[in-house]
Design a protein around this motif. Structure first.
Motif, PDB file in Angstrom:
ATOM      1  N   VAL A 132      -3.389   5.543   0.499  1.00  0.00           N
ATOM      2  CA  VAL A 132      -5.009   5.719   0.758  1.00  0.00           C
ATOM      3  C   VAL A 132      -5.700   7.248   1.267  1.00  0.00           C
ATOM      4  O   VAL A 132      -4.933   8.406   2.595  1.00  0.00           O
ATOM      5  CB  VAL A 132      -4.697   5.765   3.072  1.00  0.00           C
ATOM      6  CG1 VAL A 132      -6.331   4.796   2.665  1.00  0.00           C
ATOM      7  CG2 VAL A 132      -3.753   3.824   3.021  1.00  0.00           C
TER       8      VAL A 132
ATOM      9  N   ILE B 278      -0.842   9.134   3.408  1.00  0.00           N
ATOM     10  CA  ILE B 278      -3.156   9.096   3.643  1.00  0.00           C
ATOM     11  C   ILE B 278      -3.539  10.777   3.518  1.00  0.00           C
ATOM     12  O   ILE B 278      -3.365  11.078   4.355  1.00  0.00           O
ATOM     13  CB  ILE B 278      -3.323   8.141   5.113  1.00  0.00           C
ATOM     14  CG1 ILE B 278      -2.627   7.401   5.120  1.00  0.00           C
ATOM     15  CG2 ILE B 278      -4.548   8.401   5.701  1.00  0.00           C
ATOM     16  CD1 ILE B 278      -2.456   6.328   6.932  1.00  0.00           C
TER      17      ILE B 278
ATOM     18  N   CYS C  68     -12.755   4.648   1.502  1.00  0.00           N
ATOM     19  CA  CYS C  68     -11.590   4.017   2.535  1.00  0.00           C
ATOM     20  C   CYS C  68     -11.092   3.933   0.915  1.00  0.00           C
ATOM     21  O   CYS C  68     -11.929   2.080   0.301  1.00  0.00           O
ATOM     22  CB  CYS C  68     -11.705   3.686   2.992  1.00  0.00           C
ATOM     23  SG  CYS C  68      -9.687   2.756   3.277  1.00  0.00           S
TER      24      CYS C  68
ATOM     25  N   CYS D  30      -9.330   8.097   2.129  1.00  0.00           N
ATOM     26  CA  CYS D  30     -10.496   8.458   3.330  1.00  0.00           C
ATOM     27  C   CYS D  30     -11.192   9.683   3.138  1.00  0.00           C
ATOM     28  O   CYS D  30     -11.046  10.692   3.325  1.00  0.00           O
ATOM     29  CB  CYS D  30     -10.129   8.521   4.236  1.00  0.00           C
ATOM     30  SG  CYS D  30      -8.918   6.739   4.824  1.00  0.00           S
TER      31      CYS D  30
ATOM     32  N   VAL E  68      -7.509   2.767  -1.019  1.00  0.00           N
ATOM     33  CA  VAL E  68      -5.999   2.062  -0.979  1.00  0.00           C
ATOM     34  C   VAL E  68      -5.539   1.733  -2.677  1.00  0.00           C
ATOM     35  O   VAL E  68      -5.939   0.919  -3.150  1.00  0.00           O
ATOM     36  CB  VAL E  68      -5.410   0.890  -0.185  1.00  0.00           C
ATOM     37  CG1 VAL E  68      -4.144   1.133  -0.056  1.00  0.00           C
ATOM     38  CG2 VAL E  68      -6.519   0.517   1.337  1.00  0.00           C
TER      39      VAL E  68
ATOM     40  N   LEU F  35      -7.317   2.506  10.470  1.00  0.00           N
ATOM     41  CA  LEU F  35      -5.977   2.799   8.927  1.00  0.00           C
ATOM     42  C   LEU F  35      -4.451   2.068   9.980  1.00  0.00           C
ATOM     43  O   LEU F  35      -3.999   1.425   9.118  1.00  0.00           O
ATOM     44  CB  LEU F  35      -5.325   3.709   9.128  1.00  0.00           C
ATOM     45  CG  LEU F  35      -6.646   4.367   7.745  1.00  0.00           C
ATOM     46  CD1 LEU F  35      -6.122   5.564   7.476  1.00  0.00           C
ATOM     47  CD2 LEU F  35      -7.100   3.759   7.257  1.00  0.00           C
TER      48      LEU F  35
ATOM     49  N   PRO G 228       1.161  -1.354   0.001  1.00  0.00           N
ATOM     50  CA  PRO G 228      -0.655  -0.514  -0.150  1.00  0.00           C
ATOM     51  C   PRO G 228       0.902   1.254   0.007  1.00  0.00           C
ATOM     52  O   PRO G 228       1.776   1.343   0.835  1.00  0.00           O
ATOM     53  CB  PRO G 228      -1.071  -0.191   1.204  1.00  0.00           C
ATOM     54  CG  PRO G 228      -0.479  -1.704   2.222  1.00  0.00           C
ATOM     55  CD  PRO G 228       0.620  -1.920   1.461  1.00  0.00           C
TER      56      PRO G 228
END
Ligand code: NAD
Ligand code: NAI
Ligand code: ISE
Length: 337
Positions: free
Chosen positions: A151, A223, A239, A153, A241, A181, A148
């Motif tokens: 991210v 993120i 969310c 969100c 990824v 997370l 990952p």
């Protein structure tokens, strides 16, 4: 054996948890309740037909001989006191998020539980029990999308009451992302930054809304969390990824797709109680099962502390828009490894 539960705080979520313990889950019953508004506690007993006593204070509930385990669902600033008292009484305690409203408060709890060398605390981070987040985690863990990297969100509420303040966007709302997370990515945060877009005219004058929280993890992932608590249209949790080889997205809650009035539409939920109804059921059953054995499972005090340390950094970052605030966790005690 039936576990006798005492509930501190019979507001929105306290009543909802009492409903599920009484009507949906197995192995427990509510035997004592309290609320700083005594009428709220008495009304709750009547509404759910409980064979329970309304006591004057949280301390009385914790000390009560007909209470084996404690549910803390009062508002955030009271949590630390009630969790510490439950630990001192040696009783398993389920505490709604946040575990404490400061990192120091959460650290006090971790130290008290570590001194017992026995887990008794579960924190109400119910997203770890959500079928959608669990499916997303198994895709990430399978390696299908590679490591990952990013991210994206969004945490949107239709509206919030006037008592909701700018720091609550972190301690009350983004706290869910701060926990889930870490678990989803199996990672910890190293820094936080907050930036403010143009303010929505639907927010009360004292509230900065929306906000964007930017986090960096120890493994180098980035993120972004949009927190928007007056979005008007619904309760919407997103969310996505982005990995080295693909992307994975949190599934939407089930809704019937309609074709009607020359449109394709599907409903969006508006209430957190409905959005995570199944997750609350599973998390509380997990608490009942572990507490019946005299222990606790699920999100721990350590997870509550990690979220609180990260939340403190986010709140500091709110005060210095654009500045990058480091996040450093204390050493993790062996009890939580
Ligand atoms: P609420 O304001 O509706 O209810 C809280 C109740 O606690 C009120 O009735 C209040 O009178 C009572 N209370 C406050 N201090 C108390 C004290 N010292 N002793 C006894 N009672 C006390 O709030 P809520 O929406 O039910 O939220 C409660 C907690 O649950 C909060 O910590 C919140 O963050 C958490 N929560 C979590 C989720 C989730 O999705 N996990 C959702 C909602 C609320
Ligand atoms: P609420 O305001 O509806 O209820 C709080 C209740 O606690 C009120 O009835 C209040 O009178 C009572 N209370 C406050 N101090 C008290 C004290 N010292 N002793 C006894 N009672 C006291 O709030 P809500 O929405 O139910 O939130 C409560 C907690 O649950 C918060 O910590 C919140 O963050 C958490 N929560 C968690 C959710 C989740 O998804 N896990 C969702 C909503 C809330
Ligand atoms: C509330 O306390 C919750 O926990 C909800 O899940 C969250 O969406 C909301 O913003 C909080 O106030």
């Amino acid at each position: 054996m039936t576990l006798n539960i005492g509930v501190i705080g019979t507001g929105a979520i306290g009543r909802d948890h009492i409903r599920r313990i009484t009507n949906t889950l197995s192995g427990a019953r509510v035997t004592a309740v309290t609320d700083v508004q005594p009428k709220a506690a008495e009304e709750t007993i009547a509404t759910y037909g409980l064979d329970a006593r309304a006591l004057a204070t949280g301390q009385e509930v914790i000390a009560s001989r007909d209470v084996d385990a404690v549910l803390v669902t009062s508002w955030g600033p009271t949590h630390e006191e009630f969790v510490l008292a439950s630990l001192a009484a040696g009783k398993p305690v389920f505490c709604e998020k946040p575990l404490a409203t400061t990192a120091q408060g959460a650290l006090n709890i971790v130290k008290a539980e570590t001194a017992l060398n026995h887990r008794l605390v579960q924190v109400g981070f119910m997203r770890r029990y959500d079928a959608g987040y669990r499916a997303l985690k198994s895709v990430i863990d399978s390696g299908q999308i590679g490591a990952p990297l990013i991210v994206h969100c969004a945490h949107r509420n239709p509206d919030v009451p006037e008592r909701y303040t700018t720091d609550m966007a972190i301690n009350d709302t983004v706290i869910h992302e701060l926990d889930v997370l870490r678990w989803l990515l199996d990672d910890d945060y190293v820094s936080a930054q907050v930036v403010y877009p143009r303010r929505s005219r639907h927010a009360f004058a004292h509230l900065a809304d929306p906000q964007i929280v930017l986090l960096e993890t120890a493994k180098g992932a980035r993120i972004d969390v949009e927190v928007f608590v007056n979005c008007q249209y619904g309760y919407d949790i997103q969310c996505e990824v982005v990995g080295e080889a693909g992307t994975a997205r949190l599934p939407e809650p089930m809704a019937v797709p309609l074709r009607v009035g020359a449109q394709r539409v599907s409903a969006i939920l508006t209430d957190w109680k409905e959005r995570f109804i199944a997750s609350y059921d599973v998390e509380l059953q997990d608490f009942i099962d572990a507490a019946s054995e005299g222990t606790a499972a699920g999100p721990s005090s350590w997870d509550g502390l990690a979220a609180a340390v990260s939340a403190d950094a986010c709140v500091a970052a709110q005060g210095k828009p654009g500045a990058i605030v480091p996040i450093t966790l204390p050493e993790r005690p062996a009890l939580y490894v």
